[in-house]
Design a protein around this motif. Structure first.
Motif, PDB file in Angstrom:
ATOM      1  N   VAL A  20       0.836  -1.197   0.000  1.00  0.00           N
ATOM      2  CA  VAL A  20       0.000   0.000   0.000  1.00  0.00           C
ATOM      3  C   VAL A  20       0.877   1.256   0.000  1.00  0.00           C
ATOM      4  O   VAL A  20       0.608   2.219  -0.717  1.00  0.00           O
ATOM      5  N   PHE A  21       1.943   1.244   0.791  1.00  0.00           N
ATOM      6  CA  PHE A  21       2.871   2.375   0.851  1.00  0.00           C
ATOM      7  C   PHE A  21       3.486   2.642  -0.519  1.00  0.00           C
ATOM      8  O   PHE A  21       3.491   3.767  -1.015  1.00  0.00           O
ATOM      9  N   GLY A  22       4.010   1.596  -1.142  1.00  0.00           N
ATOM     10  CA  GLY A  22       4.624   1.748  -2.459  1.00  0.00           C
ATOM     11  C   GLY A  22       3.632   2.194  -3.511  1.00  0.00           C
ATOM     12  O   GLY A  22       3.940   3.047  -4.357  1.00  0.00           O
ATOM     13  N   LEU A  23       2.428   1.645  -3.471  1.00  0.00           N
ATOM     14  CA  LEU A  23       1.385   2.039  -4.420  1.00  0.00           C
ATOM     15  C   LEU A  23       1.033   3.515  -4.236  1.00  0.00           C
ATOM     16  O   LEU A  23       0.903   4.257  -5.214  1.00  0.00           O
ATOM     17  N   GLY A  24       0.921   3.938  -2.991  1.00  0.00           N
ATOM     18  CA  GLY A  24       0.621   5.346  -2.720  1.00  0.00           C
ATOM     19  C   GLY A  24       1.711   6.273  -3.221  1.00  0.00           C
ATOM     20  O   GLY A  24       1.432   7.329  -3.798  1.00  0.00           O
ATOM     21  N   LEU A  25       2.969   5.885  -3.016  1.00  0.00           N
ATOM     22  CA  LEU A  25       4.081   6.704  -3.513  1.00  0.00           C
ATOM     23  C   LEU A  25       4.071   6.772  -5.037  1.00  0.00           C
ATOM     24  O   LEU A  25       4.303   7.824  -5.626  1.00  0.00           O
ATOM     25  N   ALA A  26       3.783   5.635  -5.676  1.00  0.00           N
ATOM     26  CA  ALA A  26       3.768   5.610  -7.139  1.00  0.00           C
ATOM     27  C   ALA A  26       2.613   6.452  -7.692  1.00  0.00           C
ATOM     28  O   ALA A  26       2.805   7.250  -8.615  1.00  0.00           O
TER      29      ALA A  26
END
Length: 150
Positions: A20-26
């Protein structure tokens, strides 16, 4: 409940949180170094809103969890606060981190997300992060320190 009795969901939830963190950053564009560098040059304030939103959500979650839950549900450890004094190592480490962030245009979490969206040259920055952390640990071991201080 001891550490050995932590929830079997511990690792899947940690993985999901990272996803979720990586998706949000992307999605927010913060995994692109040029966007972060624009923020650092006061040209694009999107990062401020992303970080602010994350701080608000995390602050509320921790305030509620520490007040109403006795133990963390996944680790079965008591919720406690880690208080770190503002000493010379925090200041020096923060300055070095900031210089590295400014040079590379990316912080560690966003670097992994950047790699995930196809920015393969970011591997140089990730390798530099590992080398820097290793160098600090090696220097600490030479001095004989038990903590993170060098």
């Amino acid at each position: 409940m001891s550490d050995r009795e932590r929830s079997p969901l511990f690792l899947p939830v940690i993985y999901l949180g990272g996803l979720v963190f990586g998706l949000g950053l992307a999605i927010s564009g913060m995994a692109r170094p040029e966007v972060v560098l624009d923020f650092l040059q006061f040209e694009d304030f999107g990062l401020l809103f992303v970080m602010g939103g994350a701080a608000v959500v995390s602050g509320i979650a921790f305030a509620v969890a520490t007040r109403y839950l006795g133990d963390a549900p996944l680790t079965a450890r008591e919720y406690t606060r880690r208080v770190k004094e503002l000493d010379q190592n925090v200041v020096i480490g923060g300055v070095i981190f900031g210089v590295g962030w400014g040079i590379s245009g990316i912080c560690p979490g966003a670097a992994y997300a950047s790699f995930g969206i196809g920015n393969y040259p970011i591997l140089w920055a990730i390798a530099g992060m590992f080398l820097g952390a290793y160098t600090q640990g090696y220097a600490r071991s030479l001095i004989g320190g038990n903590g993170v201080e060098i």
